[in-house]
Design a protein around this motif. Structure first.
Motif, PDB file in Angstrom:
ATOM      1  N   UNK A 159       0.895  -1.198   0.211  1.00 39.72           N
ATOM      2  CA  UNK A 159      -0.028  -0.054  -0.092  1.00 39.72           C
ATOM      3  C   UNK A 159       0.937   1.215  -0.033  1.00 39.72           C
ATOM      4  N   UNK A 160       1.978   1.157   0.486  1.00 37.59           N
ATOM      5  CA  UNK A 160       2.972   2.625   0.183  1.00 37.59           C
ATOM      6  C   UNK A 160       3.075   2.774  -1.185  1.00 37.59           C
ATOM      7  N   UNK A 161       3.212   1.838  -2.074  1.00 37.16           N
ATOM      8  CA  UNK A 161       3.510   2.355  -3.324  1.00 37.16           C
ATOM      9  C   UNK A 161       2.387   2.215  -4.334  1.00 37.16           C
ATOM     10  N   UNK A 162       0.995   1.545  -3.987  1.00 36.13           N
ATOM     11  CA  UNK A 162      -0.169   1.396  -4.823  1.00 36.13           C
ATOM     12  C   UNK A 162      -1.464   0.954  -4.068  1.00 36.13           C
ATOM     13  N   UNK A 163      -2.357   1.292  -4.784  1.00 40.43           N
ATOM     14  CA  UNK A 163      -3.466   0.789  -4.464  1.00 40.43           C
ATOM     15  C   UNK A 163      -4.246  -0.584  -5.276  1.00 40.43           C
ATOM     16  N   UNK A 164      -3.277  -0.932  -6.020  1.00 41.04           N
ATOM     17  CA  UNK A 164      -3.997  -1.773  -6.995  1.00 41.04           C
ATOM     18  C   UNK A 164      -2.981  -2.925  -7.098  1.00 41.04           C
ATOM     19  N   UNK A 165      -3.348  -4.074  -7.192  1.00 42.41           N
ATOM     20  CA  UNK A 165      -2.417  -5.427  -6.969  1.00 42.41           C
ATOM     21  C   UNK A 165      -1.485  -5.368  -6.074  1.00 42.41           C
ATOM     22  N   UNK A 166      -1.846  -5.742  -4.829  1.00 52.99           N
ATOM     23  CA  UNK A 166      -1.176  -5.511  -3.555  1.00 52.99           C
ATOM     24  C   UNK A 166      -0.589  -7.001  -3.102  1.00 52.99           C
ATOM     25  N   UNK A 167      -0.944  -7.935  -3.622  1.00 53.06           N
ATOM     26  CA  UNK A 167      -0.756  -9.285  -3.158  1.00 53.06           C
ATOM     27  C   UNK A 167      -0.176 -10.386  -4.375  1.00 53.06           C
ATOM     28  N   UNK A 168       0.372 -11.166  -4.036  1.00 53.83           N
ATOM     29  CA  UNK A 168       0.483 -12.222  -5.038  1.00 53.83           C
ATOM     30  C   UNK A 168      -0.635 -12.896  -5.608  1.00 53.83           C
ATOM     31  N   UNK A 169      -1.369 -13.199  -4.513  1.00 55.29           N
ATOM     32  CA  UNK A 169      -2.902 -13.861  -5.044  1.00 55.29           C
ATOM     33  C   UNK A 169      -3.553 -12.951  -6.005  1.00 55.29           C
ATOM     34  N   UNK A 170      -3.436 -11.744  -5.591  1.00 58.09           N
ATOM     35  CA  UNK A 170      -4.164 -10.658  -6.321  1.00 58.09           C
ATOM     36  C   UNK A 170      -3.702 -10.629  -7.814  1.00 58.09           C
ATOM     37  N   UNK A 171      -2.377 -10.766  -7.944  1.00 57.47           N
ATOM     38  CA  UNK A 171      -1.652 -10.890  -9.202  1.00 57.47           C
ATOM     39  C   UNK A 171      -1.780 -12.258  -9.938  1.00 57.47           C
ATOM     40  N   UNK A 172      -1.927 -13.220  -9.172  1.00 55.25           N
ATOM     41  CA  UNK A 172      -2.332 -14.637  -9.821  1.00 55.25           C
ATOM     42  C   UNK A 172      -3.448 -14.718 -10.409  1.00 55.25           C
ATOM     43  N   UNK A 173      -4.678 -13.985  -9.720  1.00 53.34           N
ATOM     44  CA  UNK A 173      -6.023 -13.918 -10.199  1.00 53.34           C
ATOM     45  C   UNK A 173      -6.218 -13.001 -11.366  1.00 53.34           C
ATOM     46  N   UNK A 174      -5.516 -12.051 -11.318  1.00 53.09           N
ATOM     47  CA  UNK A 174      -5.306 -10.892 -12.512  1.00 53.09           C
ATOM     48  C   UNK A 174      -4.932 -11.248 -13.746  1.00 53.09           C
ATOM     49  N   UNK A 175      -3.591 -12.054 -13.660  1.00 54.57           N
ATOM     50  CA  UNK A 175      -3.009 -12.529 -15.006  1.00 54.57           C
ATOM     51  C   UNK A 175      -3.922 -12.965 -15.899  1.00 54.57           C
ATOM     52  N   UNK A 176      -4.858 -14.119 -15.648  1.00 57.47           N
ATOM     53  CA  UNK A 176      -5.723 -14.462 -16.793  1.00 57.47           C
ATOM     54  C   UNK A 176      -6.471 -13.693 -17.386  1.00 57.47           C
ATOM     55  N   UNK A 177      -6.955 -12.654 -16.676  1.00 51.38           N
ATOM     56  CA  UNK A 177      -7.916 -11.308 -16.996  1.00 51.38           C
ATOM     57  C   UNK A 177      -7.116 -10.716 -18.340  1.00 51.38           C
ATOM     58  N   UNK A 178      -5.943 -10.603 -18.395  1.00 50.41           N
ATOM     59  CA  UNK A 178      -5.283  -9.876 -19.386  1.00 50.41           C
ATOM     60  C   UNK A 178      -5.443 -10.982 -20.815  1.00 50.41           C
ATOM     61  N   UNK A 179      -5.192 -12.317 -20.571  1.00 51.93           N
ATOM     62  CA  UNK A 179      -5.099 -13.302 -21.524  1.00 51.93           C
ATOM     63  C   UNK A 179      -3.945 -13.285 -22.559  1.00 51.93           C
ATOM     64  N   UNK A 180      -2.954 -13.134 -21.990  1.00 53.04           N
ATOM     65  CA  UNK A 180      -1.472 -13.075 -22.661  1.00 53.04           C
ATOM     66  C   UNK A 180      -0.796 -14.064 -22.158  1.00 53.04           C
ATOM     67  N   UNK A 181      -0.239 -14.839 -22.971  1.00 45.95           N
ATOM     68  CA  UNK A 181       0.737 -16.090 -22.508  1.00 45.95           C
ATOM     69  C   UNK A 181       2.198 -15.446 -22.125  1.00 45.95           C
ATOM     70  N   UNK A 182       2.493 -14.174 -22.202  1.00 50.99           N
ATOM     71  CA  UNK A 182       3.827 -13.681 -21.594  1.00 50.99           C
ATOM     72  C   UNK A 182       3.663 -12.848 -20.590  1.00 50.99           C
TER      73      UNK A 182
END
Length: 257
Positions: free
Chosen positions: A145-168
């Motif tokens: 939270x010191x740096x951003x208010x979006x994508x603050x945990x690894x779980x959030x990142x893991x859940x977010x990646x499929x939304x972009x739908x890019x294999x890289x």
């Protein structure tokens, strides 16, 4: 383990020093390369490739003061910039581009939050698509939270990646940031499939002045390096700008103990 040891280098005049200290890689920023004229880049490219260092990791696709979620963000201008940037770093051997600037993805506290989030996602989709043409993976780092208010945990990142739908599109971790993203060392293995880069700093150092691990700094690094061994991690481990042969040798011993 076939991992490579890298060092953050923010001044091209420090490249020779990184070579003498025994590092395998130098991690540069895109901005450092983009500040060069065409003639200077051609000269620097020849020099860099002759050093024997690998330049497979770059950081920050955009200059640090550019906010993707800011109203009026000009996607066209930065698309042109990134085409040139990706061309240059691919010529140097880049395979991974780290995005660790939390300000670039800050969402408004009220108002058009969903629209702003969509703007970021569209840009990230475009960045991944462009990078894929050069064989480059994008690594989005979870930040506290010191740096951003979006994508603050690894779980959030893991859940977010499929939304972009890019294999890289993947992620990375920093030992310093683990506390801020509420990730226990023993839980890192839960995300080994998406962790494609690791940065190691002294977690007891100042937040704004990251320093390398040292034998007398008072922190027990062994559990972290044990996790890397358990994961059979074989990518790059990057140390901060202050790293030298002593820090490199210490980390090497920690990994192999």
């Amino acid at each position: 383990m076939k991992l490579r040891w890298g060092k953050i280098v923010n001044d091209l005049h420090e490249i020779d020093k990184a070579v003498k200290e025994g590092f395998d890689c130098a991690q540069l920023t895109i901005e450092l390369i983009m500040n060069l004229s065409e003639e200077d880049f051609a000269r620097k490219k020849d020099f860099l490739l002759k050093t024997g260092l690998l330049f497979e990791i770059f950081s920050e696709p955009l200059p640090k003061d550019v906010l993707v979620t800011q109203k009026g963000f000009n996607t066209y201008v930065w698309t042109v910039y990134l085409k040139k940037a990706l061309q240059r770093i691919s010529e140097l051997g880049c395979r991974k581009l780290c995005w660790s600037n939390g300000k670039a993805r800050i969402l408004p506290e009220e108002g058009e939050i969903m629209d702003t989030k969509e703007q970021f996602m569209q840009f990230l989709f475009m960045l991944c698509e462009m990078a894929d043409n050069y064989g480059v993976n994008i690594l989005l780092e979870p930040l506290g939270q010191k740096q951003t208010n979006f994508l603050n945990t690894m779980k959030e990142i893991k859940d977010f990646i499929p939304l972009i739908n890019q294999n890289n599109l993947f992620s990375m971790i920093s030992l310093y940031e683990l506390e801020y993203i509420n990730l226990e060392i023993k839980s890192i293995t839960n995300y080994k499939e998406i962790i494609k880069h690791v940065r190691v700093e002294n977690p007891l150092a100042s937040y704004l002045n990251r320093t390398s691990p040292r034998p007398d700094d008072g922190y027990n690094y062994q559990p972290f390096f044990q996790v890397l061994r358990d994961m059979e991690y074989s990518e790059v481990v990057t140390l901060p700008e202050d790293a030298d042969r002593e820090a490199l040798d210490y980390c090497f011993r920690l990994l192999n103990e």
